[in-house]
Design a protein around this motif. Sequence first.
Motif, mmCIF file in Angstrom:
data_model
loop_
_atom_site.group_PDB
_atom_site.id
_atom_site.type_symbol
_atom_site.label_atom_id
_atom_site.label_comp_id
_atom_site.label_asym_id
_atom_site.label_seq_id
_atom_site.Cartn_x
_atom_site.Cartn_y
_atom_site.Cartn_z
ATOM 1 N N HIS A 59 0.804 -1.220 0.000
ATOM 2 C CA HIS A 59 0.000 0.000 0.000
ATOM 3 C C HIS A 59 0.839 1.273 0.000
ATOM 4 C CE1 HIS A 59 0.547 -1.355 4.242
ATOM 5 N NE2 HIS A 59 0.874 -0.086 4.429
ATOM 6 N N GLU A 60 2.125 1.164 -0.279
ATOM 7 C CA GLU A 60 3.005 2.338 -0.316
ATOM 8 C C GLU A 60 3.591 2.452 -1.719
ATOM 9 O OE1 GLU A 60 5.175 2.207 3.902
ATOM 10 O OE2 GLU A 60 4.661 0.233 3.112
ATOM 11 N N TYR A 61 3.609 3.667 -2.247
ATOM 12 C CA TYR A 61 3.976 3.793 -3.654
ATOM 13 C C TYR A 61 4.364 5.225 -4.019
ATOM 14 C CZ TYR A 61 -0.725 5.761 -3.783
ATOM 15 O OH TYR A 61 -1.838 6.531 -3.517
ATOM 16 N N VAL A 62 5.282 5.335 -4.940
ATOM 17 C CA VAL A 62 5.532 6.537 -5.736
ATOM 18 C C VAL A 62 5.779 6.042 -7.150
ATOM 19 C CG1 VAL A 62 6.493 7.906 -3.832
ATOM 20 C CG2 VAL A 62 8.018 6.525 -5.255
ATOM 21 N N GLY A 63 5.517 6.899 -8.129
ATOM 22 C CA GLY A 63 5.724 6.424 -9.487
ATOM 23 C C GLY A 63 5.389 7.447 -10.539
ATOM 24 N N PHE A 64 5.323 6.967 -11.768
ATOM 25 C CA PHE A 64 5.089 7.816 -12.925
ATOM 26 C C PHE A 64 3.696 7.541 -13.491
ATOM 27 C CE2 PHE A 64 9.622 7.188 -12.503
ATOM 28 C CZ PHE A 64 10.141 8.461 -12.708
ATOM 29 N N VAL A 65 2.955 8.599 -13.712
ATOM 30 C CA VAL A 65 1.613 8.451 -14.265
ATOM 31 C C VAL A 65 1.714 7.943 -15.699
ATOM 32 C CG1 VAL A 65 -0.521 9.645 -14.868
ATOM 33 C CG2 VAL A 65 0.743 10.317 -12.815
ATOM 34 N N GLU A 66 0.980 6.889 -15.996
ATOM 35 C CA GLU A 66 0.949 6.345 -17.344
ATOM 36 C C GLU A 66 -0.370 6.651 -18.069
ATOM 37 O OE1 GLU A 66 2.158 2.153 -17.225
ATOM 38 O OE2 GLU A 66 4.143 2.910 -17.747
ATOM 39 N N GLU A 67 -1.459 6.699 -17.295
ATOM 40 C CA GLU A 67 -2.766 6.890 -17.906
ATOM 41 C C GLU A 67 -3.702 7.468 -16.851
ATOM 42 O OE1 GLU A 67 -6.001 4.160 -20.465
ATOM 43 O OE2 GLU A 67 -4.264 3.235 -19.459
ATOM 44 N N VAL A 68 -4.617 8.342 -17.280
ATOM 45 C CA VAL A 68 -5.591 8.905 -16.339
ATOM 46 C C VAL A 68 -6.994 8.790 -16.927
ATOM 47 C CG1 VAL A 68 -3.947 10.526 -15.317
ATOM 48 C CG2 VAL A 68 -5.366 11.263 -17.242
ATOM 49 N N GLY A 69 -7.991 8.722 -16.030
ATOM 50 C CA GLY A 69 -9.373 8.711 -16.448
ATOM 51 C C GLY A 69 -9.823 10.092 -16.896
ATOM 52 N N SER A 70 -10.981 10.137 -17.500
ATOM 53 C CA SER A 70 -11.465 11.382 -18.103
ATOM 54 C C SER A 70 -11.752 12.481 -17.095
ATOM 55 C CB SER A 70 -12.739 11.093 -18.909
ATOM 56 O OG SER A 70 -13.752 10.563 -18.065
ATOM 57 N N GLU A 71 -11.949 12.121 -15.816
ATOM 58 C CA GLU A 71 -12.247 13.136 -14.802
ATOM 59 C C GLU A 71 -11.014 13.550 -13.994
ATOM 60 O OE1 GLU A 71 -15.556 12.058 -12.348
ATOM 61 O OE2 GLU A 71 -16.806 11.461 -14.051
ATOM 62 N N VAL A 72 -9.856 13.055 -14.366
ATOM 63 C CA VAL A 72 -8.633 13.377 -13.630
ATOM 64 C C VAL A 72 -7.889 14.498 -14.354
ATOM 65 C CG1 VAL A 72 -6.424 12.514 -12.750
ATOM 66 C CG2 VAL A 72 -8.443 11.034 -12.741
ATOM 67 N N THR A 73 -7.795 15.644 -13.701
ATOM 68 C CA THR A 73 -7.112 16.799 -14.295
ATOM 69 C C THR A 73 -5.947 17.289 -13.444
ATOM 70 O OG1 THR A 73 -8.660 18.316 -13.194
ATOM 71 C CG2 THR A 73 -9.244 17.567 -15.411
ATOM 72 N N SER A 74 -5.795 16.751 -12.241
ATOM 73 C CA SER A 74 -4.760 17.259 -11.327
ATOM 74 C C SER A 74 -3.384 16.695 -11.636
ATOM 75 C CB SER A 74 -5.137 16.928 -9.874
ATOM 76 O OG SER A 74 -5.275 15.525 -9.701
ATOM 77 N N VAL A 75 -3.326 15.566 -12.334
ATOM 78 C CA VAL A 75 -2.047 14.990 -12.744
ATOM 79 C C VAL A 75 -2.171 14.542 -14.201
ATOM 80 C CG1 VAL A 75 -1.438 14.227 -10.412
ATOM 81 C CG2 VAL A 75 -2.672 12.663 -11.922
ATOM 82 N N ARG A 118 -3.215 0.579 -10.157
ATOM 83 C CA ARG A 118 -4.375 1.448 -10.399
ATOM 84 C C ARG A 118 -4.629 2.261 -9.136
ATOM 85 N NH1 ARG A 118 -10.016 1.614 -9.502
ATOM 86 N NH2 ARG A 118 -9.894 -0.315 -8.255
ATOM 87 N N ILE A 119 -4.759 3.573 -9.286
ATOM 88 C CA ILE A 119 -5.014 4.463 -8.162
ATOM 89 C C ILE A 119 -6.448 4.983 -8.256
ATOM 90 C CG2 ILE A 119 -4.234 6.475 -6.872
ATOM 91 C CD1 ILE A 119 -2.052 4.386 -7.181
ATOM 92 N N PRO A 120 -7.351 4.519 -7.403
ATOM 93 C CA PRO A 120 -8.697 5.097 -7.371
ATOM 94 C C PRO A 120 -8.649 6.526 -6.812
ATOM 95 C CG PRO A 120 -8.612 2.938 -6.282
ATOM 96 C CD PRO A 120 -7.202 3.401 -6.467
ATOM 97 N N ASN A 121 -9.675 7.304 -7.108
ATOM 98 C CA ASN A 121 -9.764 8.676 -6.584
ATOM 99 C C ASN A 121 -8.478 9.460 -6.847
ATOM 100 O OD1 ASN A 121 -12.398 8.323 -5.307
ATOM 101 N ND2 ASN A 121 -11.331 7.064 -3.796
ATOM 102 N N ALA A 122 -7.922 9.276 -8.033
ATOM 103 C CA ALA A 122 -6.611 9.852 -8.326
ATOM 104 C C ALA A 122 -6.598 11.372 -8.226
ATOM 105 C CB ALA A 122 -6.155 9.418 -9.725
ATOM 106 N N GLN A 123 -7.698 12.010 -8.582
ATOM 107 C CA GLN A 123 -7.767 13.467 -8.564
ATOM 108 C C GLN A 123 -7.454 14.017 -7.172
ATOM 109 O OE1 GLN A 123 -8.369 15.484 -11.146
ATOM 110 N NE2 GLN A 123 -8.911 17.448 -10.196
ATOM 111 N N GLY A 124 -7.976 13.380 -6.152
ATOM 112 C CA GLY A 124 -7.776 13.879 -4.801
ATOM 113 C C GLY A 124 -6.684 13.187 -4.024
ATOM 114 N N THR A 125 -6.103 12.133 -4.596
ATOM 115 C CA THR A 125 -5.135 11.314 -3.866
ATOM 116 C C THR A 125 -3.694 11.636 -4.239
ATOM 117 O OG1 THR A 125 -6.711 9.496 -3.653
ATOM 118 C CG2 THR A 125 -4.383 8.936 -3.415
ATOM 119 N N LEU A 126 -3.436 11.834 -5.529
ATOM 120 C CA LEU A 126 -2.063 11.969 -6.009
ATOM 121 C C LEU A 126 -1.582 13.417 -5.970
ATOM 122 C CD1 LEU A 126 -2.218 9.601 -9.115
ATOM 123 C CD2 LEU A 126 -1.307 9.084 -6.830
#
Length: 338
Positions: A59-75, A118-126
């Motif tokens: 449950h611990e992670y850092v990394g590089f974004v490869e793909e985002v969903g249509s509602e993710v704009t923060s990363v 896969r990171i759920p709730n990516a907009q508010g998490t990452l």
Amino acid sequence: MRGAVIHAPGDVRFESLDDPKLLHPTDAIIRTAVTCVCGSDLWPYRGAEPIGDPHPMGHEYVGFVEEVGSEVTSVRPGQFVIGSFATSDNTCANCLGGFQSNCLHREFMSTCQADSVRIPNAQGTLVATDEVPGEELWPSLLAVSDVMGTGWWAADAAEVKPGSTAVVVGDGAVGLCAVIAAKERGAERIIAMSRHASRQKLAREFGATDIVTERGDEGVARIKELTGGIGADSVLECVGTAQAMQQALHSARPGGNVGFVGVPHDVSVDGQELFFSHVGLRGGPAPVRRYLPDLIDRVLSGRIDPGKVFDLTLPLEQVADGYRAMDERRAIKALLKP
């Protein structure tokens, strides 16, 4: 992809798994830069928590974004990101109140000892860094995603203040990071409870002023001796056992506070005793997302270096060795490189 799967107590395997896919427009996929084994992973590994069917771990992670969903704009793809073990939309009432680890849409991460996640709730998490940090900073940024954030929550919940005396119960990665947090929050005296020379050395490097090796009633007596018979202003419980909780509660002065962040196992609190002690008690899963921007800045500026808790580095395919080393206390925390 490849990742860790736990089958039974003491049985962690490195296996081929399905590549993660976007399931919701709020998801993101990251390629793991580094990941690790957590002390809390040892509860099921030791048989203290049920495992059920074989399932991925981590449950611990850092990394590089490869793909985002249509509602993710923060990363966006290509960015280096740090997240929390508890995902959050960062917009609900609980999130806005600072308790993102109790988000109304929370999901706990559980698949991070793998090549991709896969990171759920990516907009508010990452949280993305402005540029890709040097690899020498990756361990400390990884620590921020859980153990450093959890150590900070322990100090926050225990209300560590400038000039105060703090006791840290537990010398694992969280406890050692709690020493960092207590120092950063201005504690004048930091008493680390530890029986292991290597961990005592790191605790002192992180800011501990005193070491107590005794446990249980003897440990409490030593704390009282060091504090003029009164007890500590703040006690940071970073283990989760019944003995650790009792030791923490009995080490705090009347009017003091205990922050408990070790996942409780067979812990019970006597209501009458707590009532008459005048000790405050607060804890729970750390709201790491609340602290991420500040802690990332402290790492990038060189003010803190929690990555020193990683005293064993292994390729990801040797994840089972990391579990064994931590279980046998040959390592504080195992860093895994995909």
